[in-house]
Design a protein around this motif. Structure first.
Motif, PDB file in Angstrom:
ATOM      1  N   ALA A   1      -3.127  -0.011  -3.378  1.00 37.81           N
ATOM      2  CA  ALA A   1      -3.946   1.092  -2.884  1.00 37.81           C
ATOM      3  C   ALA A   1      -3.011   2.212  -2.438  1.00 37.81           C
ATOM      4  CB  ALA A   1      -4.841   0.645  -1.730  1.00 37.81           C
TER       5      ALA A   1
ATOM      6  N   ALA B   1      -7.963   2.671  -9.134  1.00 29.96           N
ATOM      7  CA  ALA B   1      -7.227   2.498  -7.878  1.00 29.96           C
ATOM      8  C   ALA B   1      -8.085   2.846  -6.671  1.00 29.96           C
ATOM      9  CB  ALA B   1      -5.967   3.358  -7.889  1.00 29.96           C
ATOM     10  N   VAL B   2      -7.758   2.244  -5.542  1.00 22.63           N
ATOM     11  CA  VAL B   2      -8.437   2.495  -4.268  1.00 22.63           C
ATOM     12  C   VAL B   2      -7.644   3.530  -3.478  1.00 22.63           C
ATOM     13  CG1 VAL B   2      -9.257   1.465  -2.113  1.00 22.63           C
ATOM     14  CG2 VAL B   2      -9.342   0.139  -4.236  1.00 22.63           C
TER      15      VAL B   2
ATOM     16  N   PHE C   1      -9.445  -5.307  -3.286  1.00 22.68           N
ATOM     17  CA  PHE C   1      -8.127  -4.913  -3.798  1.00 22.68           C
ATOM     18  C   PHE C   1      -7.713  -5.724  -5.033  1.00 22.68           C
ATOM     19  CE2 PHE C   1      -8.055  -3.634   0.711  1.00 22.68           C
ATOM     20  CZ  PHE C   1      -7.860  -2.277   0.528  1.00 22.68           C
TER      21      PHE C   1
ATOM     22  N   ILE D   1       0.887  -1.161   0.000  1.00 24.18           N
ATOM     23  CA  ILE D   1       0.000   0.000   0.000  1.00 24.18           C
ATOM     24  C   ILE D   1       0.922   1.207   0.000  1.00 24.18           C
ATOM     25  CG2 ILE D   1      -1.754   1.283   1.281  1.00 24.18           C
ATOM     26  CD1 ILE D   1      -2.616  -1.437   2.495  1.00 24.18           C
TER      27      ILE D   1
ATOM     28  N   HIS E   1     -11.536   3.658   0.584  1.00 27.41           N
ATOM     29  CA  HIS E   1     -11.456   2.685   1.679  1.00 27.41           C
ATOM     30  C   HIS E   1     -11.114   3.437   2.955  1.00 27.41           C
ATOM     31  CE1 HIS E   1     -10.843  -1.025   3.854  1.00 27.41           C
ATOM     32  NE2 HIS E   1      -9.647  -0.607   4.234  1.00 27.41           N
TER      33      HIS E   1
ATOM     34  N   LYS F   1       1.032   2.137  -9.100  1.00 23.43           N
ATOM     35  CA  LYS F   1       0.033   1.100  -9.398  1.00 23.43           C
ATOM     36  C   LYS F   1       0.592   0.118 -10.424  1.00 23.43           C
ATOM     37  CE  LYS F   1      -4.057  -0.939  -9.575  1.00 23.43           C
ATOM     38  NZ  LYS F   1      -5.230  -0.417 -10.260  1.00 23.43           N
TER      39      LYS F   1
END
Length: 418
Positions: free
Chosen positions: A149, A175-176, A357, A124, A230, A143
Motif C-alpha cells: 500500500a 493498489a491501496v 491487502f 507500506i 484506506h 508495488k
C-alpha cells in the motif's frame, strides 16, 4: 520445527474445528493432523500451555520500527522479534524512516532485511517523494517490488488533486492508497483532543472537526475517482459514521483503529505524561464507545497497534515538546480483548487485513500451512515497564489492567515462545 500442540482451542470461524479443543500436529510447516488426541511422534516437540488458544497468525498493519535512520529507537531484527513474541506473524511496516521508503530499492531493502524472520514484513511505501506531499513516488515500481500500500505515515495529503490522481493511477495495478485523517490546517499546533478537560489544562487542541473534514474530503475524492482507499487510525464518532455511509454507497474504503483509542480517553492527559501524546489524539469517552461499536457492526475493518517507538530524549521532555507516538505491539491484544468479543477481535487482526491487502490467509485445517498465533485470552494482569519488549519504552499502557496475552507464534516453520 515439528511440533504437537496439546489441547488447543481453535479460533477460526472458517474452520470446521472452530471453538473446539484439539491437538494439532505440525510437520515441516504444514498441519498434518487435527484430532481430540494425537500420539506424540518421537521427533516432535510437545507444547502444553495453560488455556491455550490458537488462531491464524495475527497481522498488525501499522507498525513503525525506525530502521533505516532511527535504529536507536528500534531496528528491524529486534522489532520483528518483539512482534513475534507479541503474537504477530505479519506486520505492515510504516514508511516512518529516514531516508523515506519512496523507491523500489528501499522496499527491496526492507524485504531482504527481514527474509530470515518467522514474521513476514510487508512494506507500506510512501505515496509521495520524500513524504513531502508534492510529487507522487514510484508507486508501480514499488508495488512490483513488494509494497502492499502507499501513504505518508501520520502526514495528511493536503493537495486534494494529488490524492485524486493517486487514486486514479493506482487502479492500474490494483493498489491501496492510504490517507491520514487529519486536516493539517485545523489544529496545526495542536497537542491533544479539543475538550473541556484539555482546555482546562491550557493545551493547544486538535478538534474532531480536523479528522472529519479530511475524511469527508477523501471520501468525496474516492467517489469521484474510484480506486481503493484506506483510512488509518480513525478516532472520532463522526468519522465512523462517515465511513459507514460511504460503504453503504458501495465505495471501496476500509479503515483501522489503534488499540489505544479503544482503551484510553483524553482523561489520561491530566498527568501530562508524553506517552499519552499520540496522533490522532486520545478522544472522549463518547468517541471511544463509537469506535468499539464500529468494530462490532463491521464499519471498522482492522485493529492496529500503531506501534511507534520513540527514544527517551524525545519523550522525557515537557509535554509540548514531546514526540507523538506510543509503542503497542505488546499490548494490542491485551487492551482490545478487554473491550471486544474475541471472535470480532480475531477477525480484525487476521482475515480482514489480509483480505484488504491481498495477503494469503490459510484455514486451520489438515494439509494447510501453519501460520498460527498461540495465546491465552483470559489471563488478567497489570502491564509494567518490565513487560516491555521493545527497545524504546514509550508505552501508554504502563500501569493499566489488561486481559489476554500472546504466548508466541508458529510461522515459517519456526516456533517463537515467551
Amino acid at each position: 520445527m515439528n511440533i504437537l500442540l496439546r489441547s488447543a482451542k481453535i479460533i477460526d470461524s472458517n474452520s470446521k474445528y472452530h471453538n473446539k479443543k484439539m491437538d494439532i500436529l505440525i510437520k515441516n510447516g504444514i498441519i498434518t493432523d487435527i484430532a481430540k488426541s494425537i500420539d506424540l511422534p518421537s521427533t516432535f516437540k510437545e507444547i502444553r500451555l495453560k488455556n491455550l488458544h490458537v488462531s491464524n497468525g495475527w497481522f498488525d498493519t501499522s507498525v513503525s520500527l525506525g530502521e533505516p535512520g532511527f535504529e536507536e529507537r528500534e531496528n528491524i531484527d529486534h522489532g520483528l522479534e518483539v512482534a513475534a513474541r507479541s503474537g504477530f506473524t505479519k506486520i505492515g511496516l510504516n514508511p516512518n524512516t529516514k531516508p523515506c521508503i519512496d523507491n523500489k530499492s528501499a522496499v527491496e531493502f526492507l524485504i531482504q532485511k527481514s527474509a530470515s524472520s518467522p514474521v513476514n514484513l510487508y512494506p507500506i511505501a510512501n505515496l509521495t517523494q520524500g513524504a513531502a506531499g508534492v510529487e507522487m513516488a514510484e508507486l508501480f515500481d514499488m508495488k512490483n517490488s513488494g509494497a502492499i500500500a502507499f501513504g505518508d505515515y501520520n502526514k495528511s495529503i493536503d493537495n486534494a488533486n494529488l490524492l485524486k490522481i493517486a487514486l486514479l493511477y493506482a487502479q492500474n495495478f490494483n493498489a491501496v492508497v492510504l490517507s491520514f485523517p487529519q486536516d493539517s490546517g485545523i489544529g496545526t499546533h495542536g497537542l491533544v483532543n479539543e475538550s473541556e478537560n484539555t482546555t482546562r489544562l491550557g493545551l493547544n487542541s486538535i478538534p474532531n472537526l480536523s479528522e472529519e473534514l479530511q475524511v469527508s474530503r477523501d471520501l468525496a475524492l474516492l467517489e469521484y475517482a474510484g480506486g481503493k482507499l484506506h483510512i488509518p487510525t480513525i478516532s472520532t464518532a463522526k468519522a465512523v459514521q462517515l465511513i459507514k455511509d460511504a460503504k453503504k454507497k458501495g465505495l471501496d474504503v476500509s479503515c483501522s483503529v489503534a488499540a489505544h483509542h479503544l482503551f484510553l480517553t483524553d482523561e489520561e492527559i491530566q498527568s501530562f505524561d508524553t506517552n499519552f501524546k499520540v496522533t490522532p489524539p486520545l478522544r472522549s469517552q463518547k468517541d471511544r464507545k463509537a469506535l468499539v461499536k464500529g468494530i462490532k457492526d463491521g464499519t471498522i475493518d482492522m485493529i492496529v497497534s500503531d506501534h511507534n517507538p520513540i527514544d527517551i530524549e524525545n519523550k522525557n521532555v515537557e509535554f509540548a515538546n514531546g514526540a507523538y507516538g506510543t509503542i503497542g505491539l505488546e499490548t494490542l491484544f491485551g487492551s482490545a480483548v478487554s473491550e471486544l468479543n474475541l471472535e470480532d477481535l480475531i477477525h480484525c487482526i487476521t482475515e480482514k487485513p489480509c483480505q484488504r491487502f491481498e495477503i494469503p490467509v490459510s484455514t486451520i485445517d489438515k494439509n494447510e500451512k501453519a501460520d498460527l498465533t498461540l495465546f491465552n485470552p483470559d489471563i488478567a494482569y497489570t502491564f509494567h515497564t518490565d513487560d516491555i519488549l521493545s527497545k524504546s519504552k514509550n508505552s501508554a499502557f504502563v500501569g493499566k489492567e489488561l486481559k489476554g496475552k500472546a504466548y508466541g507464534i508458529y510461522a515459517n516453520k519456526k516456533l517463537i515462545l515467551n
